[in-house]
Design a protein around this motif. Structure first.
Motif, mmCIF file in Angstrom:
data_model
loop_
_atom_site.group_PDB
_atom_site.id
_atom_site.type_symbol
_atom_site.label_atom_id
_atom_site.label_comp_id
_atom_site.label_asym_id
_atom_site.label_seq_id
_atom_site.Cartn_x
_atom_site.Cartn_y
_atom_site.Cartn_z
ATOM 1 N N TYR A 30 0.836 -1.205 0.000
ATOM 2 C CA TYR A 30 0.000 0.000 0.000
ATOM 3 C C TYR A 30 0.871 1.256 0.000
ATOM 4 O O TYR A 30 0.597 2.215 -0.740
ATOM 5 N N LYS A 34 0.895 4.119 -2.857
ATOM 6 C CA LYS A 34 0.696 5.550 -2.591
ATOM 7 C C LYS A 34 1.874 6.371 -3.098
ATOM 8 O O LYS A 34 1.687 7.469 -3.643
ATOM 9 N N GLU A 49 -2.796 10.117 0.855
ATOM 10 C CA GLU A 49 -3.444 9.420 1.972
ATOM 11 C C GLU A 49 -4.744 10.114 2.371
ATOM 12 O O GLU A 49 -5.737 9.448 2.683
ATOM 13 N N ALA A 52 -7.101 8.905 -0.523
ATOM 14 C CA ALA A 52 -7.272 7.456 -0.690
ATOM 15 C C ALA A 52 -7.777 6.768 0.571
ATOM 16 O O ALA A 52 -8.735 6.000 0.536
ATOM 17 N N GLN A 53 -7.108 6.977 1.685
ATOM 18 C CA GLN A 53 -7.479 6.408 2.981
ATOM 19 C C GLN A 53 -7.664 4.894 2.944
ATOM 20 O O GLN A 53 -8.465 4.339 3.684
ATOM 21 N N GLY A 54 -6.922 4.213 2.082
ATOM 22 C CA GLY A 54 -6.978 2.766 2.031
ATOM 23 C C GLY A 54 -8.283 2.197 1.517
ATOM 24 O O GLY A 54 -8.563 1.021 1.685
ATOM 25 N N GLN A 55 -9.078 3.020 0.862
ATOM 26 C CA GLN A 55 -10.386 2.577 0.382
ATOM 27 C C GLN A 55 -10.305 2.108 -1.069
ATOM 28 O O GLN A 55 -9.394 2.467 -1.795
ATOM 29 N N ILE A 56 -11.295 1.351 -1.450
ATOM 30 C CA ILE A 56 -11.469 0.988 -2.851
ATOM 31 C C ILE A 56 -12.461 1.990 -3.423
ATOM 32 O O ILE A 56 -13.528 2.216 -2.859
ATOM 33 N N TRP A 57 -12.092 2.583 -4.551
ATOM 34 C CA TRP A 57 -12.892 3.652 -5.122
ATOM 35 C C TRP A 57 -13.582 3.190 -6.403
ATOM 36 O O TRP A 57 -13.031 2.425 -7.182
ATOM 37 N N SER A 58 -14.763 3.716 -6.630
ATOM 38 C CA SER A 58 -15.400 3.525 -7.933
ATOM 39 C C SER A 58 -14.612 4.356 -8.936
ATOM 40 O O SER A 58 -13.879 5.276 -8.564
#
Length: 154
Positions: A30, A34, A49, A52-58
């Motif tokens: 990760y 980044k 960060e 993004a915050q470690g999320q999965i984005w559409s």
């Protein structure tokens, strides 16, 4: 058979040292991701960060958050990569290559690639047609079985 073979086994208690190592590896990947985004977007790592915050984005959300340039298919990405690399003449290969039932059967049951055997008399010597028909019929009737790499003569 590898180091993490039983990492998520339902039949064994988790090894917490192993899980900690897996978590550390995930965090390393990760961080590398980044870093690549920050360098590619010419923004600070902390800004990446924050978004993004470690999320999965559409795809739409990633586009509006400046995480991607455009939305498209894999083929669009290949064309763009070729353009960025200055390549006009290229081919795309997909792996693993798709094989038909006969090729898979020959490869698994007899450790033989069809491409090597086609057009030669070796195919008939190694796998007589009647034997092949019998094995294929057997697989169709009972697909869960083991085929030994040898034959016991009567």
């Amino acid at each position: 058979k590898g180091k993490y073979a039983n990492a998520f086994s339902l039949y064994e208690k988790p090894d917490y040292l192993m899980l900690a190592e897996i978590r550390e590896n995930i965090l390393d990947v990760y961080l590398e991701f980044k870093d690549r985004v920050a360098n590619g977007r010419h923004i600070d790592l902390n800004q990446v960060e924050d978004v993004a915050q470690g999320q999965i984005w559409s795809s739409a959300a990633a586009r509006s958050g400046n995480l991607i340039d455009s939305i498209g298919l894999l083929s669009d990405a290949v064309v763009k990569a070729a353009q960025l690399a200055g390549i006009d003449d290229y081919t795309v290969s997909y792996y693993p290559e798709k094989k038909n039932l006969l090729e898979e059967f020959l490869r698994k049951a007899f450790k033989m690639d069809l491409a090597v055997s086609l057009g030669t008399d070796e195919l008939n010597d190694l796998l007589p047609v009647e034997e092949f028909k019998h094995k294929l019929k057997s697989i169709r009737q009972d697909p869960i079985q083991m085929i030994l790499p040898f034959r016991i003569e009567e």
